[in-house]
Motif scaffolding. Structure first.
Motif, PDB file in Angstrom:
ATOM      1  N   GLY A 149       0.839  -1.200   0.000  1.00 50.11           N
ATOM      2  CA  GLY A 149       0.000   0.000   0.000  1.00 50.11           C
ATOM      3  C   GLY A 149       0.867   1.239   0.000  1.00 50.11           C
ATOM      4  N   LEU A 150       0.336   2.335  -0.509  1.00 51.25           N
ATOM      5  CA  LEU A 150       1.087   3.577  -0.535  1.00 51.25           C
ATOM      6  C   LEU A 150       0.762   4.358   0.720  1.00 51.25           C
ATOM      7  CD1 LEU A 150       0.947   4.975  -4.179  1.00 51.25           C
ATOM      8  CD2 LEU A 150       2.917   4.141  -2.941  1.00 51.25           C
ATOM      9  N   ARG A 158      12.183  -0.698  -8.485  1.00 47.56           N
ATOM     10  CA  ARG A 158      11.657   0.644  -8.763  1.00 47.56           C
ATOM     11  C   ARG A 158      10.132   0.709  -8.705  1.00 47.56           C
ATOM     12  NH1 ARG A 158      15.783   2.041 -13.748  1.00 47.56           N
ATOM     13  NH2 ARG A 158      17.493   2.728 -12.436  1.00 47.56           N
ATOM     14  N   ILE A 159       9.538  -0.098  -7.853  1.00 47.13           N
ATOM     15  CA  ILE A 159       8.084  -0.004  -7.689  1.00 47.13           C
ATOM     16  C   ILE A 159       7.779   0.553  -6.303  1.00 47.13           C
ATOM     17  CG2 ILE A 159       7.394  -1.750  -9.344  1.00 47.13           C
ATOM     18  CD1 ILE A 159       7.295  -3.781  -7.147  1.00 47.13           C
ATOM     19  N   ALA A 160       6.855   1.496  -6.283  1.00 47.64           N
ATOM     20  CA  ALA A 160       6.532   2.145  -5.021  1.00 47.64           C
ATOM     21  C   ALA A 160       5.644   1.269  -4.152  1.00 47.64           C
ATOM     22  CB  ALA A 160       5.838   3.476  -5.300  1.00 47.64           C
ATOM     23  N   ASP A 161       5.022   0.301  -4.769  1.00 47.73           N
ATOM     24  CA  ASP A 161       4.092  -0.536  -4.024  1.00 47.73           C
ATOM     25  C   ASP A 161       4.063  -1.911  -4.676  1.00 47.73           C
ATOM     26  OD1 ASP A 161       0.540  -0.331  -3.178  1.00 47.73           O
ATOM     27  OD2 ASP A 161       2.227  -1.315  -2.188  1.00 47.73           O
ATOM     28  N   PHE A 184       3.846   8.734  -6.109  1.00 47.64           N
ATOM     29  CA  PHE A 184       4.655   8.056  -7.122  1.00 47.64           C
ATOM     30  C   PHE A 184       5.847   8.916  -7.513  1.00 47.64           C
ATOM     31  CE2 PHE A 184       2.620   4.253  -7.586  1.00 47.64           C
ATOM     32  CZ  PHE A 184       1.292   4.324  -7.959  1.00 47.64           C
ATOM     33  N   ASN A 189       9.723   7.852  -7.006  1.00 42.71           N
ATOM     34  CA  ASN A 189      10.620   7.678  -8.146  1.00 42.71           C
ATOM     35  C   ASN A 189      11.807   8.617  -8.056  1.00 42.71           C
ATOM     36  OD1 ASN A 189       8.938   5.717  -9.176  1.00 42.71           O
ATOM     37  ND2 ASN A 189       7.857   7.111 -10.544  1.00 42.71           N
TER      38      ASN A 189
END
Lengths: 193, 473, 620
Positions: free
Chosen positions: C129-130, C516-519, C135, C139
């Motif tokens: 979850g963010l 490189r994925i935020a979630d 984003f 990044n």
């Protein structure tokens, strides 16, 4: 401990320093060459056996101007190494003027005449970037020449000590050699698009 | 000056000046002038005086028993106790050279020395260059070597049993996982080799705090260097070779691959089954049939990846930069395709469902998709006829090809090969498609039309075909 | 006020702000005068460029060169007597020892900053979850973490090289002391520009800056490009200086195969840095101009090709990782003999292996592009060349093992870090071939496996050796030693924390966690591993905090260590600590081999001629 630094025999002699500085300059040139090499790779990757449609006559003129300027640059270096101040000044001045002439030819004429702009496809991108980076180096060379010209007029250089002149000359020849590669790449190799 | 050691002192006792000077020069060159100080003594008095006052580390005695006397030297030698090396040569006698290597040891060291394996008489072979330290070395090496083997086995077992990879759901995955296993083995082996020796050294070759002893004076071993250059070289070349074969296997093309155009965009996926005019947001794949994915992007670089399928390929923008990826799913199930190249913004959420189904289910799904797109059964029937290849044998304009023309076929009275007649109604047409050899038209060959359309086409597709044939007047 | 302005750094910072305003203003003015629409981006780019030059001008680094250009007399750098004290570290100094310390401070500062960025996004990643990052910010942070740490590494290797190289080859300073100062200071505005990208909308691409994304995304990416450009000059000019110094300024009797192994490592590193760095500058420059002028290098719609960028970029960025690790591996080779009291095994082979790695390193770049869509016939050859790098690297590992074997190991703090370096660099190295064979790479590329692999190579090849070097040479710099107790805590916390982090990353990468994925989808089962990795990351950070505390405390209260406390044969330990102003008072002459530990009666490595200013010297 006193501030006096013992003279360590050859370590700090002029001849020693000169050899050290020469290595420094060549290393710098080597590094810069890689950047120009990258531009050549870019040109061939994007355009292959095509080339930008450019005016051959103007291209020939600016190339000749630059090559002749290298001749006079060499004359300047030879003159100063023989102690000929006047010859050195004159030749340096001519080199500078020819260099400025080259810039005028490329930026002033060639860029205006081109029927494509920087945003017009790969040939626009490649042509303007290559000639632009090269012209920037010619400009810095001209500035370098202005400096040695002025210092030369003040009598700073002698037959035994003229490292700045040697450095400027080698830099100038390097920029010329780059153009010897860029000219065929842009004007001669492949079919005009 | 701290850290500087005494230079090595070499006394050369020789009545022969040429020999003495020559030896000094040779020895000096070998150890480079600064390492040694040499002195020449050409008489007994000089020699003994130097022994006492100068205290050399090495004495080379060239005895001739006229100027330099062996017995006299030795009787003087044994009175001392300093560490010293003596080498006795005689230019007159061509016998063996006698060396004395005097050292003083602590009791513990003397104990070690006593425990060294006893050396037999030196044969005509050159004396062993292996010092006592090096003999014990073999034992250490053997133990460490054994530990390496054990460690490799344990690590390899661990790596292959804790499940480091997702389940294999494609042919490519099975191929690639074989190479993974080879890598896991190499990882286990290389890690063990270095770490075992390292930890062993930390335990066995450690200095106690404050201890001043130095390590063994070993500068190198060219043969060993060559060995541990050549063997890794061979290994990496072999790995590359097998790696290339492995890659080629994953790229094998199946002729009847299913063409799907995959369009990636910020931030989702679209799948176009171009042969059928179907576009879907979910990737349906029939099991055991190769799918040929043509990847492209609408904006920036993305990348297509289903972990269970293993293979990955970037999707680039530009009509001239369409990239291909072949996948043969082997396991029915639900997976996810995830974008594997940072594409800004919601890259983390750029997923789409991947459904691997049986052929029947796939056909059915495709059918519903097409129906959704083409609502007219005649239009659909036309599409099936074209895709399946019916019209290569059945003309639409009355011409006689391999099979009977479809023009005006529906409702016509057909004469069969056995002479009977039948009206070409829907039942007739259905049988003609599903079981052609049951009713061959007169004048046409039997056993030419494939009789497996029951497995290639769904019922809906056959209905559509019938509607299409009916429409050709 | 005048007192504040007498500090170079302050002048530079103020000048940078002014320069930014001037550049921005100029462009805006031009746009207004020529009737063009007012676009902010070109203004910021020009402003950024001028701001960095302004910093340097305000700092005063150009002064001597301007004077030379005007034809005025300029004192030789070695004749310049600089004031003692902390002040000199905030302005221009020509002394390589001061510059080395300046580099070290900048490196540690960037380490803390870039590391903190990582802690921030690791907190975000600890749970599915963010939670608190957008984003864009996520990044940007991963991109900055990468590039700020790359800058930190470049500064760190410059710190070691600048402080140590002149000393171990018996020289009084570097070949070009003024250029040396410039090489340090040019990195400062560069680093500031990098961080300034946060203020201009960040950037979406990660440190690799791939177009088309970098062409389309927010304009913070321009600051990223400019920052890298200036830091790149630091690297190039520093390398130039080091090469010249090593070639020209070795002591009498110090032939190439009698110089310390660290000099070999730094020499090969510098050759790479001198040449390859130009390519990242060029690739970023092309994107910069594609953004500003629409030059279609990488846009397929205009006949460009995004894969060209990747070729140009990776042609530097792969050799770059060898720039990062070769000096550290050289530190390992240099220090091991001291701590195991045994010669370096196979010195010549180890020396050549640095060059071997450097050379092969230039031939492998496209292994970062196996899935990129480049021509098929390129993939297999690059696989061969990639695996080939294992050969010279193997020579190093085997040589280290053979050096340690049968030694008498002294397990002081620097040695702990050397062992940690070897184990972790080994982990990094052996997890590489899996990425080197194309088919397995197609699964593992762009996943956390790669993240685990390269952090292992970076920690093993740079971080651990850098810390070893810090503990080892700290007494040389300050005359005091750091606390062994805190050092051991630092080591164990770092080692264990890092192993957990790296192994965890490699595992979830193979199982399907992309990088490189935020979630991530909690259903994939990555939440617990991610939490553990985050905690391990904090352990790493805590260990570095312990280091900072140790460094700070020991500066005033550390145990005095003014002599050769490690009993090293190396030249710098034959003179007192802290190192005297001009290093050696007389000439240094080589009298033996550098690593003859364990040789009874061996002569020293060097002999220092008596102080020539104080007593007449008999002719040699």
């Amino acid at each position: 401990m006193s501030a006096e630094v013992p003279a360590l025999k050859p370590a700090h002699s002029y001849a020693y320093k000169l050899r050290t500085q020469r290595i420094g300059l060549w290393l710098f040139i080597l590094s810069d060459a890689f950047m120009f090499g990258g531009l050549l790779v870019t040109r061939f990757y994007l355009l292959g056996n095509r080339r930008p449609d450019l005016d051959q006559f103007v291209g020939l003129i600016v190339t000749s101007v630059l090559l002749i300027s290298s001749f006079f640059m060499n004359r300047a270096e030879v003159h100063i190494s023989q102690g000929n101040q006047r010859g050195f000044i004159t030749s340096t001045l001519i080199t500078m003027l020819l260099g400025i002439g080259f810039l005028a030819g490329v930026i002033g004429v060639e860029w205006r005449m081109a029927h494509f702009g920087p945003a017009d496809g790969p040939q626009g991108a490649v042509f303007y970037m290559m000639t632009g980076m090269h012209a920037f180096h010619v400009l810095t060379g001209v500035i370098f020449l202005a400096i040695i010209l002025r210092n030369g007029l003040k009598g700073h250089y002698s037959a035994e000590r003229h490292w700045a002149v040697e450095a400027a000359a080698n830099y100038w020849h390097f920029v010329d050699v780059v153009w010897i590669f860029f000219y065929p790449a842009l004007y001669l190799i492949g079919m005009a698009i | 000056m701290t850290g500087e050691r005494k230079p090595r002192r070499v006394l050369i006792a020789s009545a022969n000046p040429l020999f003495g000077k020559g030896l000094m020069k040779l020895y000096g060159e070998r150890w480079q002038q600064q390492a040694i100080q040499s002195r020449l003594a050409s008489s007994m008095e000089e020699t003994l005086a130097a022994l006492d006052s100068w205290q050399p580390d090495l004495v080379i005695v060239d005895y001739d028993d006229r100027a330099i006397h062996r017995e006299e030297f030795l009787s003087h030698f044994i009175t001392g106790s300093r560490p010293m090396q003596v080498i006795l040569v005689s230019l007159q006698e061509s016998g063996a050279v006698v060396v004395y290597d005097r050292r003083t040891l602590t009791p513990a060291q003397a104990n070690d020395w006593l425990n060294l394996p006893w050396q037999p008489e030196p044969s005509s072979n050159p004396p062993s260059r292996r010092t006592p330290k090096m003999k014990g070395n073999t034992r250490h090496l053997l133990i460490a070597g054994l530990l390496v083997i054990v460690s490799t086995a344990v690590l390899y077992f661990l790596l292959t049993s804790i499940g480091l990879l997702p389940e294999e759901a494609s042919q490519q995955a099975a191929t690639i996982d074989r190479l993974f296993n080879a890598h896991f083995f190499m990882i286990s082996l290389l890690f063990s080799m270095i770490v075992v020796f390292l930890v062993y050294s930390i335990v066995v070759f450690r200095s106690k705090p404050g201890e001043k002893t130095e390590g063994a004076y070993i500068k190198g071993n060219n043969r060993l260097e060559i060995l541990w250059t050549i063997i890794p070289l061979g290994t990496v070349i072999a790995f590359s070779f097998f790696g290339a074969r492995n890659l080629a296997e994953t790229r094998k093309a199946e002729p009847q691959a299913l063409n799907i155009r995959v369009v990636a965009f910020q931030w989702g996926w679209s799948f176009e089954y171009s042969d059928f005019g179907v576009t879907s947001r979910e990737l349906y794949l029939p099991v055991d049939r190769q799918a040929l994915l043509s990847l492209t992007s609408r904006d920036v670089i993305h990348s297509f990846w289903v972990p269970e399928f293993r293979v990955k390929q970037d999707a680039l923008p530009g009509e001239n930069l369409v990239k291909q990826l072949r996948i043969t799913p082997t396991r029915i199930g639900n997976y996810t395709v995830m974008c594997a190249e940072l594409c800004g913004g919601a890259h983390a959420y750029m997923n789409a469902p991947v459904k691997v189904v049986s052929k029947a289910d796939f056909d059915q799904w495709l059918g519903t998709q097409v129906s959704a797109v083409i609502t007219d059964p005649v239009e659909r029937g036309k599409k099936w006829a074209e895709n399946t290849g019916c019209i290569s044998c059945h003309s639409l304009d009355g011409k006689k090809l391999v099979g009977p023309t479809w023009k005006g076929l529906y409702g016509e009275t057909v004469t069969l090969a056995d002479g009977t007649t039948v009206v070409a109604d829907e039942t007739y047409l259905r049988t003609a498609i599903l079981d052609p050899n049951a009713q061959i038209t007169q004048g046409y060959p039997a056993n030419v039309m494939p009789s497996n359309y029951s497995s290639l086409l769904t019922d809906d597709q056959i209905n559509d075909l019938i509607e299409y044939i009916k429409s050709i007047h | 006020m005048k007192k504040i302005l007498s500090i170079g750094m302050i002048r530079g910072l103020l000048a940078q702000v002014v320069g930014m305003a001037i550049g921005f203003g100029l462009v805006t003015l031009l746009q207004t005068l020529t009737g063009q629409p007012l676009k902010a981006e070109p203004a910021w780019v020009v402003g950024g460029f001028i701001s960095a030059l302004s910093f340097l001008t305000g700092l005063g680094i150009f002064n001597d060169w301007f004077r030379m250009a005007r034809g005025d007399e300029v004192p030789e750098p070695e004749e310049v007597e600089e004031p003692r004290g902390l002040r000199r570290y905030w302005g221009v100094s020509y002394d390589h020892k001061v510059i080395g310390v300046q580099y070290a401070f900048l490196s540690l500062f960037l380490l803390a900053m870039g590391g903190s960025f990582a802690l921030i996004f690791r907190v975000e990643l600890a749970q599915a979850g963010l939670q608190f990052l957008s984003f864009n910010l996520f990044n940007t942070l991963i991109g900055l973490h990468g590039m700020v740490l790359i800058a930190s590494i470049l500064m760190g290797i410059s710190a070691i090289s600048n402080y140590v190289i002149p000393l171990i080859i018996g020289a009084r300073d570097m070949a070009f002391p003024r250029l040396n100062a410039f090489s340090f200071w040019v990195a400062v505005p560069g680093a500031l520009l990098l961080v300034f990208s946060l203020a201009l909308g960040g950037f979406e691409t990660g440190w690799t800056g791939y177009p088309p994304l970098s062409v389309r995304g927010p304009m913070g990416v321009q600051m990223f490009f400019l920052g890298v450009w200036f830091v790149g000059w630091s690297s190039i000019l520093g390398a130039l200086n080091l090469i010249t110094t090593i070639l020209r300024m070795r002591s009498k009797g110090m032939g190439y195969f009698r110089m310390p192994i660290l000099a070999w490592a730094v020499l090969s590193t510098s050759i790479i840095a001198l040449t390859a760095t130009q390519m990242i500058g060029l690739s970023f420059q092309l994107v910069l101009f594609e953004r500003l002028l629409g030059m279609g290098f990488f846009d397929p719609a205009q006949g460009g090709n995004p894969i060209l960028f990747q070729h140009l970029f990776w042609f530097y960025s792969h050799p770059a990782v060898y720039i990062f690790v070769l000096p550290g591996l050289g530190v390992v080779s240099e220090l091991l003999p001291v701590f195991v009291r045994k010669p370096l095994f196979g010195y010549r082979w180890v020396a050549m292996s640095s060059f071997g790695i450097g050379l092969v390193g230039f031939l492998v770049w496209a292994h970062h592009m196996f899935a990129a869509g480049m021509e098929e016939y390129l993939r297999v050859p690059f696989m061969y060349s990639t695996l080939l790098v294992a050969v010279p690297t193997g020579v190093k590992f085997f040589s280290w093992t053979a050096t340690i074997w049968q030694g008498r190991m002294r397990l002081q703090t620097p040695m702990l870090f050397l062992i940690g370096a070897i184990v972790i660099f080994l982990l990094g190295g052996i997890t590489g071939p899996l990425l080197g064979t194309v088919s397995t790479d197609l699964h593992a590329t762009d996943t956390y496996y790669v993240v685990g692999h390269f952090h292992a190579t970076m920690f093993g090849g740079y971080v651990f050796p850098f810390f070893a070097a810090l503990y080892y040479w700290y007494p040389k710099i300050t005359g005091r030693r750091m606390s062994e107790r805190l050092g051991k805590w630092h080591f164990w916390l770092l080692f264990i924390g890092f192993m957990v982090m790296s192994l965890g990353q490699m595992r979830i990468g193979l199982l399907g966690m992309r990088r490189r994925i935020a979630d991530y989808d909690p259903a994939l089962g990555f939440q617990l591993p991610n939490l553990i990795i985050t905690l391990a990351g904090f352990a790493v950070a805590l260990s570095v905090l312990l280091l900072f505390i140790n460094m700070f405390r020991s500066a005033r209260k550390g145990e005095p260590a003014t002599g050769n406390l490690w009993e090293s044969r190396s030249p710098e330990w034959q003179i007192p600590s802290p190192t005297p102003a001009h290093n050696f008072s007389g000439e240094v002459v080589v009298t033996g081999d550098p690593y003859d530990y364990g040789l009874e009666g061996a002569p020293g490595y060097v002999r220092l001629e008596a102080d020539l200013t104080h007593s007449p010297q008999p002719a040699d």
